[in-house]
Design an enzyme around this catalytic site. Structure first.
Site, PDB file in Angstrom:
ATOM      1  N   ARG A  59      36.387  -2.225  -8.453  1.00  0.00           N
ATOM      2  CA  ARG A  59      35.659  -3.241  -9.223  1.00  0.00           C
ATOM      3  C   ARG A  59      35.446  -2.758 -10.654  1.00  0.00           C
ATOM      4  NH1 ARG A  59      29.910  -3.641  -8.202  1.00  0.00           N
ATOM      5  NH2 ARG A  59      29.908  -3.844 -10.451  1.00  0.00           N
ATOM      6  N   CYS A  83      20.390  -6.532  -6.294  1.00  0.00           N
ATOM      7  CA  CYS A  83      21.541  -5.658  -6.461  1.00  0.00           C
ATOM      8  C   CYS A  83      21.237  -4.321  -5.818  1.00  0.00           C
ATOM      9  CB  CYS A  83      21.786  -5.527  -7.958  1.00  0.00           C
ATOM     10  SG  CYS A  83      22.824  -4.195  -8.426  1.00  0.00           S
ATOM     11  N   ARG A 100      16.786  -5.367 -10.731  1.00  0.00           N
ATOM     12  CA  ARG A 100      17.477  -5.814 -11.950  1.00  0.00           C
ATOM     13  C   ARG A 100      17.139  -7.253 -12.355  1.00  0.00           C
ATOM     14  NH1 ARG A 100      23.589  -3.533 -11.848  1.00  0.00           N
ATOM     15  NH2 ARG A 100      23.363  -3.365 -14.074  1.00  0.00           N
ATOM     16  N   LYS A 132      35.158  -1.619 -19.194  1.00  0.00           N
ATOM     17  CA  LYS A 132      34.717  -2.821 -18.462  1.00  0.00           C
ATOM     18  C   LYS A 132      33.443  -3.385 -19.085  1.00  0.00           C
ATOM     19  CE  LYS A 132      32.192  -2.240 -14.585  1.00  0.00           C
ATOM     20  NZ  LYS A 132      30.902  -2.947 -14.630  1.00  0.00           N
ATOM     21  N   ASN A 133      32.483  -2.502 -19.363  1.00  0.00           N
ATOM     22  CA  ASN A 133      31.180  -2.974 -19.837  1.00  0.00           C
ATOM     23  C   ASN A 133      31.218  -3.482 -21.276  1.00  0.00           C
ATOM     24  OD1 ASN A 133      30.167  -2.450 -17.361  1.00  0.00           O
ATOM     25  ND2 ASN A 133      28.890  -0.702 -17.959  1.00  0.00           N
ATOM     26  N   ASP A 177      24.973   5.604 -15.550  1.00  0.00           N
ATOM     27  CA  ASP A 177      26.260   5.378 -14.880  1.00  0.00           C
ATOM     28  C   ASP A 177      27.031   6.677 -14.614  1.00  0.00           C
ATOM     29  OD1 ASP A 177      25.785   2.698 -14.755  1.00  0.00           O
ATOM     30  OD2 ASP A 177      27.169   2.126 -16.343  1.00  0.00           O
TER      31      ASP A 177
HETATM   32  C1  UD1 Z   1      24.348  -2.337 -18.182  1.00  0.00           C
HETATM   33  C2  UD1 Z   1      25.652  -1.859 -17.595  1.00  0.00           C
HETATM   34  C3  UD1 Z   1      25.390  -0.931 -16.424  1.00  0.00           C
HETATM   35  C4  UD1 Z   1      24.455   0.204 -16.834  1.00  0.00           C
HETATM   36  C5  UD1 Z   1      23.198  -0.337 -17.501  1.00  0.00           C
HETATM   37  C6  UD1 Z   1      22.303   0.750 -18.067  1.00  0.00           C
HETATM   38  C7  UD1 Z   1      27.118  -3.730 -18.035  1.00  0.00           C
HETATM   39  C8  UD1 Z   1      27.929  -4.836 -17.483  1.00  0.00           C
HETATM   40  N1  UD1 Z   1      26.409  -3.022 -17.163  1.00  0.00           N
HETATM   41  O1  UD1 Z   1      23.684  -3.081 -17.165  1.00  0.00           O
HETATM   42  O2  UD1 Z   1      26.639  -0.406 -15.978  1.00  0.00           O
HETATM   43  O3  UD1 Z   1      24.086   0.943 -15.695  1.00  0.00           O
HETATM   44  O4  UD1 Z   1      23.565  -1.216 -18.583  1.00  0.00           O
HETATM   45  O5  UD1 Z   1      22.995   1.534 -18.964  1.00  0.00           O
HETATM   46  O6  UD1 Z   1      27.147  -3.482 -19.217  1.00  0.00           O
HETATM   47  N2  UD1 Z   1      15.696  -4.821 -16.853  1.00  0.00           N
HETATM   48  C9  UD1 Z   1      14.565  -5.604 -16.682  1.00  0.00           C
HETATM   49  N3  UD1 Z   1      14.608  -6.885 -17.150  1.00  0.00           N
HETATM   50  C10 UD1 Z   1      15.702  -7.416 -17.774  1.00  0.00           C
HETATM   51  C11 UD1 Z   1      16.840  -6.601 -17.949  1.00  0.00           C
HETATM   52  C12 UD1 Z   1      16.794  -5.303 -17.486  1.00  0.00           C
HETATM   53  O7  UD1 Z   1      13.563  -5.170 -16.132  1.00  0.00           O
HETATM   54  O8  UD1 Z   1      15.675  -8.587 -18.167  1.00  0.00           O
HETATM   55  C13 UD1 Z   1      15.667  -3.429 -16.349  1.00  0.00           C
HETATM   56  C14 UD1 Z   1      16.694  -3.224 -15.239  1.00  0.00           C
HETATM   57  O9  UD1 Z   1      16.172  -3.616 -13.988  1.00  0.00           O
HETATM   58  C15 UD1 Z   1      16.965  -1.758 -15.322  1.00  0.00           C
HETATM   59  C16 UD1 Z   1      16.844  -1.456 -16.821  1.00  0.00           C
HETATM   60  O10 UD1 Z   1      16.097  -2.547 -17.372  1.00  0.00           O
HETATM   61  O11 UD1 Z   1      15.991  -1.034 -14.618  1.00  0.00           O
HETATM   62  C17 UD1 Z   1      18.164  -1.325 -17.534  1.00  0.00           C
HETATM   63  O12 UD1 Z   1      18.918  -2.490 -17.392  1.00  0.00           O
HETATM   64  P1  UD1 Z   1      19.956  -3.008 -18.486  1.00  0.00           P
HETATM   65  O13 UD1 Z   1      20.001  -2.051 -19.633  1.00  0.00           O
HETATM   66  O14 UD1 Z   1      19.654  -4.423 -18.767  1.00  0.00           O
HETATM   67  O15 UD1 Z   1      21.317  -2.899 -17.678  1.00  0.00           O
HETATM   68  P2  UD1 Z   1      22.424  -4.005 -17.516  1.00  0.00           P
HETATM   69  O16 UD1 Z   1      22.667  -4.674 -18.814  1.00  0.00           O
HETATM   70  O17 UD1 Z   1      22.143  -4.818 -16.312  1.00  0.00           O
END
Ligand code: UD1
Length: 429
Positions: free
Chosen positions: A398, A117, A122, A22-23, A305
């Site tokens: 989901r 979320c 996030r 999915k990711n 995850d």
């Molecule tokens: C993706 C995965 C999710 C997984 C996560 C971490 C998808 C669709 N989802 O989510 O399943 O749990 O990676 O491996 O691929 N953060 C910030 N600012 C930002 C972006 C992120 O502070 O602009 C923080 C987030 O709040 C979180 C951390 O960075 O605490 C990691 O987030 P991120 O690696 O961006 O995860 P996602 O891409 O949302």
């Protein structure tokens, strides 16, 4: 609402195949915006999140069709709208992936800020800082993010944290920017490599995906490409935990070992027998699970995850384990539900201290996020009596393609309840 009842105590045996990731599929779907022509993506899991992304693409004017088995065809051209619909984007955070490609392809994008979320706030600040570094003007207006740039310009970007989504968004945008972009402190997850390889097939110039420095040289145009999505490493890991917890021996076919090394190391530490076999992994449940300490980290560290599923497993292990969550700030909601099933877990800040118990007992439980839903389902496999999980469309389906059916095919006793009264009327609950 779909609800399932898990009758614990059945061992799992046999073979099961892992679905596409999915990711990995979600950002690749978004990346088709950058292309011109017909993209055929295969091994795309048939999930609600994927359907939501397809609906987002359609709302932007792309033609997108899902056909069985697991194929999505997307026709992309220059006729694209700039505004992403509020109702869809706020439903799924991953729809924010469209902002980078939309900006790069059309010079303008207006996308709702994804809502809060269940697993933490996030934010998207790292995504936006990256797009700004490429020359985009970023504004926040009435809950929408507006990004503009006549032509993006490559630059050196240092991410404050190796965010998966931000690395993907910036990498996609940079493919059509003028000149060279270097992303430092990039995320290294396998899904980033898959996205980069799809983009390279479409004509992008990308080096270093999967390392902490990704280099992109902008091109004028990307053509469409056909792509097979990688297997879902989190589904593979979840199935491994299910087998280890329920007991028995299961061959998980199609899993990529390199993508789940950290999970394998921890499962081995917990006493689980794991061996490579053909293109799969054989998992043999031990007579007794052992305690292990875990800290979640960006790839190649232990994946956040898989944290919930491992907490379920360690609740049944001999000894005391400490699981520390360092990626998300609020990802222990399943712990309260596991405690209702008899688990002995204490939360201290970002750590869960787990003292193994010999058994869990079935209970009605509520999931608040996807991986928590999976963790409660696999807890139910080993619990005495029945575990009721409601709203599985939202919290299990989901992100997992037919998880209950896959577990059932291995011998689990899981049935769907058409009516909650069927549960409430049963004696001895
Ligand atoms: C993706 C995965 C999710 C997984 C996560 C971490 C998808 C669709 N989802 O989510 O399943 O749990 O990676 O491996 O691929 N953060 C910030 N600012 C930002 C972006 C992120 O502070 O602009 C923080 C987030 O709040 C979180 C951390 O960075 O605490 C990691 O987030 P991120 O690696 O961006 O995860 P996602 O891409 O949302």
């Amino acid at each position: 609402m779909r609800r399932i009842l898990v009758n614990g105590g059945k061992k799992l045996n046999g073979e099961v195949s892992v679905s596409g990731s999915k990711n990995a599929a979600l950002p690749i779907l978004a990346a088709t915006i950058l292309t011109n022509g017909l993209n055929t993506l295969t091994s795309v899991p048939n999930l609600l999140d994927i359907t939501t992304m397809i609906r987002v693409l359609r709302a932007l004017g792309l033609r997108a069709e899902y056909s069985h088995p697991n194929t999505v065809r997307i026709w992309a051209n220059h006729n694209i709208k700039h505004v992403a619909p509020y109702e869809l984007v706020t439903k799924m955070r991953a729809s924010f992936f469209i902002i980078g490609p939309l900006l790069a392809k059309t010079g303008f994008a207006k996308v709702p800020l994804p809502g809060g979320c269940a697993i933490g706030s996030r934010p998207v600040n790292i995504h936006l800082k990256g797009l700004e570094a490429l020359g985009a003007k970023v504004e926040l207006e009435h809950g929408f993010v507006i990004v503009k740039a006549k032509k993006l310009k490559g630059d050196r970007i240092l991410l404050d944290f190796p965010s998966v989504g931000a690395t993907e968004n910036v990498m996609m945008a940079a493919t059509l920017a003028e000149g060279d972009t270097t992303i430092e402190n990039a995320a290294r997850e396998p899904e980033i490599v898959d996205l980069a390889e799809y983009l390279i097939k479409a004509g992008a110039l990308i080096n270093g995906a999967g390392t902490e420095t990704v280099q992109i040289t902008g091109v004028n145009r990307l053509q469409a490409a056909d792509w097979k999505v990688i297997p879902d490493r989190i589904e593979a890991g979840t199935l491994m935990c299910a087998a280890a917890i329920a007991g028995g021996e299961v061959l998980i076919k199609g899993a990529n070992l390199q993508h789940i090394e950290a999970t394998i190391i921890k499962l081995k530490e917990a006493g689980v027998g794991i061996g490579e076999e053909g293109n799969g992994i054989r998992v043999k449940a031990p007579a007794k699970l052992k305690a292990a300490d875990i800290k979640t980290q960006p790839f190649p560290g232990f994946p956040t995850d898989m944290q919930s599923q491992l907490i379920t497993l360690l609740s049944l292990a001999e000894g005391t384990s400490v699981v520390t969550e360092s990626v998300f700030e609020n990802r222990f909601m399943h712990v309260h539900e596991l405690k209702r099933m008899g688990a002995d877990i204490r939360l201290e800040g970002q750590s869960a201290i787990i003292t193994g118990v010999p058994k869990l007992s079935g209970a009605p439980v509520k999931a608040r996020d996807l991986r928590a839903g999976a963790a409660l389902l696999i807890a139910g496999l080993r619990a005495e009596g029945e575990t009721l999980i409601e709203d599985i469309e939202r919290y299990i389906e989901r992100g997992y393609e037919g998880l209950d059916a896959k577990l059932r095919s291995l011998g689990a006793d899981i049935r769907e309840l058409k009516n909650i009264a069927e549960y409430e009327e049963e004696p001895d609950q």
